[in-house]
Design a protein around this motif. Structure first.
Motif: not given
Length: 432
Positions: A343-354, A406-412
């Motif tokens: 699963v690939y999740v893409v979000a603005p870096p400032e929002d990813a921590s939430r 495996v869930i990737f958040l902003n490719e990590l």
């Protein structure tokens, strides 16, 4: 929604063939399309940039995905790498195999603004009946939302479809102590193995009881002044009771089937207000069926009574032996947990921590227990021997637990790469 997000929303809607006027009026537009080539699928389903595709390709075939490259699923994985990462179909065999699954069947949803009530589940899944095809075919879902407002406990869910979700602004309402707002990537609600039938194995048929042995044939006598006189020939064998028949064995329990598959997903959020949880899981394997009980052995027949005759005493016939009890049937093997894609999740870096990412493992099923042994039949009187009991059936094999997606958040990776299930029952959870 920003101007850039609005442009993207309308652009994705155009790819799906959704008319702007209907969307401007507030309508939720749903269509069912056929896409002729894998390149068309990539254009419609993925919002990834060239750089994101490059980064994904470096980790796309992580251990759990690489382990199945020689299986039929491996071809699907390589096709998905073309759609969502930087993969190519270099193999002629892959090109032929992927072409067999074309055109791709896509359910597309566009809505400019949508609100979900507390606890509401917006299930966007699609099944093959829409196109009159088998559910085992790869089916795709595209969801394109301008602004999505999610009340506490609400969720967007997809079960067993390749999933693309693009949202200009997602507002996840609620505070500390409220139920989270979730996007759930779940498994097919059915097994995708090569067999048919229910997920859980059926119980094996019980064995039948053996017939009782016949009684010995009594002497035929005549009473005279001086005592009993035997009529006819003496047949001592006929006086014996017949043995009881053996009980039949219990049947083997049915095998459980493998759990459903969780397909690849791309979740693109251009803005996020509040906290969001992304949950992904494969299906649990089916339980094995219980083995059937062995049938009891039949009782031995009683021997015929003896007699005091003029010519002397005749002993009673020996009782028949009891029949052996049937063996219990073996328990069915359990199904394995379902396989999962990333699963690939893409979000603005400032929002990813939430964003909290949770990947559940797919548990294997429980094995079926063996059937009970049939009891030996009772001995006929006099002198018969009781029958032996049968053997209890063995339990089946447990299903194999498979790792969660495996869930990737902003490719990590926001959840670990694993090749086997963790020993604890706790969820694998990471926040980035």
């Amino acid at each position: 929604m920003t101007a850039a997000a609005l442009d993207e929303f309308l652009g994705v809607a155009a790819l799906a063939g959704h008319e702007p006027a209907r969307l401007e009026s507030g309508e939720q537009v749903v269509s069912y399309a056929l896409l002729p080539t894998v390149e068309d699928v990539r254009r419609v389903m993925s919002r990834a940039t060239a750089e994101q595709r490059r980064l994904r390709q470096e980790t796309f075939f992580h251990p759990a995905i690489a382990a199945r490259r020689r299986l039929g699923q491996g071809m699907h994985d390589r096709g998905e790498a073309v759609v969502f990462a930087g993969g190519t179909t270099e193999s002629e065999l892959d090109r032929y195999g992927i072409a067999r699954h074309m055109p791709a069947h896509v359910k597309a949803i566009s809505v400019r603004e949508k609100s979900l009530r507390p606890g509401e589940v917006w299930d966007v899944s699609v099944r093959g009946a829409i196109w009159g095809i088998d559910d085992l075919e790869e089916l795709y879902v595209l969801v394109n939302v301008g602004t999505l407002r999610m009340a506490p406990g609400s969720s967007v869910a997809v079960h067993g479809n390749v999933f693309s979700f693009c949202c200009g602004t997602l507002v996840a309402e609620g505070g500390e102590g409220d139920e989270p707002c979730t996007i759930e990537v779940g498994a097919t609600p059915f097994s995708v193995d090569a067999r048919s039938g229910p997920l859980h194995g059926t119980a094996g048929r019980h064995g039948t009881r053996g017939d009782d042995g016949a009684r010995g044939i009594p002497l035929v006598t005549e009473r005279t002044i001086i005592g009993l006189k035997l009529l006819g020939e003496l047949d001592e064998r006929a006086m014996r009771g017949a043995p009881g028949a053996s009980g039949t064995d219990g049947a083997r329990g049915g095998d459980g089937r493998n759990g459903g598959m969780a397909k690849i997903a791309e979740i693109t959020l251009r803005r996020l207000h509040g906290r969001l949880t992304v949950v992904a899981r494969g299906g649990s394997g089916g339980n094995g069926g219980r083995g059937g009980d062995g049938g009891d052995g039949g009782s031995g027949g009683d021997g015929a009574p003896g007699a005091k005759l003029i010519r002397g005493d005749i002993a009673p016939g020996r009782g028949g032996d009891g029949g052996r009890g049937g063996d219990g049937g073996r328990g069915g093997d359990a199904g394995h947990g379902g396989v999962s894609s990333s699963v690939y999740v893409v979000a603005p870096p400032e929002d990813a921590s939430r964003i909290t990412c949770i990947a559940h493992r797919a548990d294997g099923g429980r094995p079926g227990t063996g059937g009970a042994a049939g009891r030996g039949g009772a001995a006929g009187a006099p002198g018969g021997t009781a029958g032996e009991s049968g053997r209890a059936g063995r339990s089946g094999r447990p299903g194999r637990t498979r790792p969660g997606p495996v869930i990737f958040l902003n490719e990590l990776p926001a959840t670990p790469f694993v090749t086997s299930a963790p020993s604890s029952n706790s969820d694998r959870k990471a926040t980035s």
